[in-house]
Design a protein around this motif. Sequence first.
Motif: not given
Length: 336
Positions: A62-63, A94-95, A147-148, A154-157
């Motif tokens: 993922l990174g 995953l997130l 969840e998203a 923290q995570v762009p979704v």
Amino acid sequence: MRALVTGATGFIGQHLVRHLAARGHEVVCLYRTPRRAEPLQELNVRLVQGTLEEPRGWAHLLGEVDVVFHLAGVLKAFSRRRFRQVNVEGTRELLQAAAQQQQVPRVVLVSSLAAAGPSRGGTPRSESQPPRPVSVYGRSKRAAEQEASRWADQVPVTVIRPPIVFGPGDRDVLEMFRPVARFGLHLVPTWRVPRLSLVHVDDLVPALVAAARLGQCISTCPEQDQFAGFYFVAAEEHPRYDQLGRMIAQALGRRRVLVLRVPGAVTWLAALGAESVARLRRRPQIFNLDKAREARAGSWTCDPSRAMEQLGWRPGAPLQQRLEQTIQWYREHGWL
Ligand SMILES: NC(=O)c1ccc[n+]([C@@H]2O[C@H](COP(=O)([O-])OP(=O)(O)OC[C@H]3O[C@@H](n4cnc5c(N)ncnc54)[C@H](OP(=O)(O)O)[C@@H]3O)[C@@H](O)[C@H]2O)c1
């Protein structure tokens, strides 16, 4: 673009991977079942085996990518728990793993119109309407969207919500075409004929790529629209179910089709029968009690204007032409 595709062996995943690979993007495919990954071996992509439940073996990837297209999911299952495990907990895993990377990738989450629920009052759904899923599947997809939203700081979704997806390689919508092809019969599962949105897979895939480039991300700001970053991607036409039967018949070259409305009790009984047989065979089928619940809930239409405005997306061809192309593929491959 360096992209990781989960659910790469699925119907939509295979189309997306081919599309990305053909355009020279670096693609990592997460697959679960080796046999299902065989068609991807001929492509210039990296194949990595793993499941959503056990991300430890592949989370580091993922990174190493710019974008994660998260398609892996369960569309049919016998238990609420299974839907939750994969669609909700799998997305959370995953997130969480994405958030831990030094370079956090952008995530395009493939949700569903089922997460939003049926349309009301004859108007196609827009993204800002409050979701009201009616099926176990729909509720699990909505929970994945939540969840998203929880991880959005923290995570762009970006979330894409397709309606029914059809096209080459799909076996689920094929079941709608078969009775028209074989018997000239199109069954409408309710007395009040619903309208439906659909999207061809070749139209959906460019929308996923555009979402990765141009899509807004879910907002973390409470004053902003909580559904910014959500997009319906669908054909502009939303035919009534009986009209869809006639369009399928026309695409098949059939001059006539008998459209038969089925009372609710018959739909429930048929779904119960289909689900019982599937349970005996231990293979979930797309027509089941959960799908009957969706089929009886009214119209399933959505408005793709936001995707058109913000992603610059347009369907590549009218629905009738897409049906014809799909049927041609089914015939060439002996599926119809
Ligand atoms: N098809 C539609 O009409 C439609 C409409 C709206 C939204 N969607 C959404 O689009 C996405 C893709 O749908 P699809 O039609 O391509 O479905 P599909 O053909 O059933 O593919 C599902 C994919 O998810 C993988 N998968 C399932 N459970 C997994 C797990 N625990 N760990 C890792 N991978 C797992 C499957 O792997 P295996 O190959 O090993 O089984 C497969 O690659 C789903 O999220 C679905 O909810 C689909």
